[in-house]
Design a protein around this motif. Structure first.
Motif, short mmCIF file in Angstrom:
data_model
loop_
_atom_site.label_atom_id
_atom_site.label_comp_id
_atom_site.label_asym_id
_atom_site.label_seq_id
_atom_site.Cartn_x
_atom_site.Cartn_y
_atom_site.Cartn_z
N SER A 9 0.86 -1.19 0.00
CA SER A 9 0.00 0.00 0.00
C SER A 9 0.89 1.23 0.00
N SER A 14 -1.15 3.78 6.11
CA SER A 14 -1.51 2.40 5.77
C SER A 14 -1.48 1.47 6.98
N ASN A 16 -1.20 -1.59 6.65
CA ASN A 16 -0.18 -2.59 6.31
C ASN A 16 1.23 -2.12 6.68
C1 LIG Z 1 -9.91 -0.26 -4.55
C2 LIG Z 1 -10.10 -0.89 -3.20
C3 LIG Z 1 -10.55 -2.17 -3.11
C4 LIG Z 1 -10.71 -2.79 -1.86
N1 LIG Z 1 -11.08 -4.10 -1.77
C5 LIG Z 1 -11.13 -4.72 -0.58
C6 LIG Z 1 -11.39 -6.11 -0.49
O1 LIG Z 1 -11.55 -6.80 -1.47
N2 LIG Z 1 -11.42 -6.68 0.75
C7 LIG Z 1 -11.22 -5.94 1.91
O2 LIG Z 1 -11.26 -6.49 3.01
N3 LIG Z 1 -10.96 -4.62 1.84
C8 LIG Z 1 -10.91 -4.00 0.64
N4 LIG Z 1 -10.61 -2.66 0.56
C9 LIG Z 1 -10.42 -1.90 1.79
C10 LIG Z 1 -8.97 -2.01 2.26
O3 LIG Z 1 -8.82 -3.16 3.03
C11 LIG Z 1 -8.59 -0.77 3.09
O4 LIG Z 1 -8.67 0.38 2.28
C12 LIG Z 1 -7.24 -0.91 3.72
O5 LIG Z 1 -7.10 0.12 4.67
C13 LIG Z 1 -6.13 -0.83 2.69
O6 LIG Z 1 -4.88 -1.07 3.28
P1 LIG Z 1 -3.92 0.08 3.82
O7 LIG Z 1 -4.53 0.61 5.09
O8 LIG Z 1 -2.62 -0.62 4.10
O9 LIG Z 1 -3.80 1.14 2.76
C14 LIG Z 1 -10.44 -2.05 -0.69
C15 LIG Z 1 -9.99 -0.72 -0.79
C16 LIG Z 1 -9.81 -0.15 -2.03
C17 LIG Z 1 -9.28 1.26 -2.12
#
Ligand SMILES: Cc1cc2nc3c(=O)[nH]c(=O)nc-3n(C[C@H](O)[C@H](O)[C@H](O)COP(=O)(O)O)c2cc1C
Length: 179
Positions: A9, A14, A16
């Motif tokens: 990410s 994030s 992650n």
């Molecule tokens: C385009 C997009 C698709 C996503 N698809 C999923 C998904 O399939 N499953 C899920 O649990 N979360 C999904 N999310 C939510 C992400 O888990 C969430 O945005 C998370 O915070 C992303 O990780 P980060 O915090 O490390 O950026 C999605 C988010 C985005 C922006």
């Protein structure tokens, strides 16, 4: 074990990145040296065959390959997007695959991840595994997926739930000592 670790990410806050910092602490305690890379430094432009023909691999892809090459193992902490691999991460791995033999060949690799959804990355890991194993990476059998990430960490970036902390620690220890 010398580990290169990065999050799939890009955003600064994030989940992650937070998860990866905890995993790195676990890995160091287990005896590994860990370098955490900022994915912004390793995220190449969209794959374009014309760009590749004109100027070869972008510097971000070269940098990622160099880090993979210099490591004994890689940890990727990635969310899933639409039950699959986030586009920027897939794109980076596509560029990595342009060097033959594959630079990931035989490389121990651990997948961890955090999502805000209810099912912690399972489909995302399945998709990521396909791409990594196609490039002959030695993907660790187990993975760690954290669901409902928005409420999973304290404000100081620790796990809110001690059981989750123990689960991640056990997996990281196993990866470091067995991989
Ligand atoms: C385009 C997009 C698709 C996503 N698809 C999923 C998904 O399939 N499953 C899920 O649990 N979360 C999904 N999310 C939510 C992400 O888990 C969430 O945005 C998370 O915070 C992303 O990780 P980060 O915090 O490390 O950026 C999605 C988010 C985005 C922006």
């Amino acid at each position: 074990m010398k580990i290169f670790a990065f999050a799939g990410s890009l955003r600064a806050a994030s989940f992650n990145r937070t998860l990866l910092a905890l995993a790195a602490t676990n890995a160091r305690t287990a005896g590994a040296t860990v370098e955490i890379g900022d994915f912004r430094d390793y995220c190449p432009p969209h794959y374009d065959g014309d760009l590749e023909a004109a100027s070869g691999l972008p510097r971000e892809a070269q940098a990622l390959i160099a880090k993979i090459d210099a490591s004994d193992g890689v940890i990727i902490a990635s969310p899933e997007y639409n039950r699959s691999i986030p586009g920027p991460l897939k794109n980076a791995l596509d560029w990595v695959s342009r060097v033959k033999p594959y630079k990931l060949t035989g490389k121990p690799l651990l997948m961890i991840g955090a999502t805000s959804g209810k099912v912690g990355c399972l489909d995302g890991f399945a998709a990521l595994r396909i791409t990594l194993e196609f490039q002959a990476a030695k993907v660790y059998a187990e993975s760690y997926g954290l669901s409902r990430a928005a409420s999973a960490f304290t404000t100081s970036g620790q796990f809110a739930d001690a059981a989750e902390a123990a689960k991640l620690n056990a997996l990281i220890r196993a990866f470091v000592t067995q991989a």
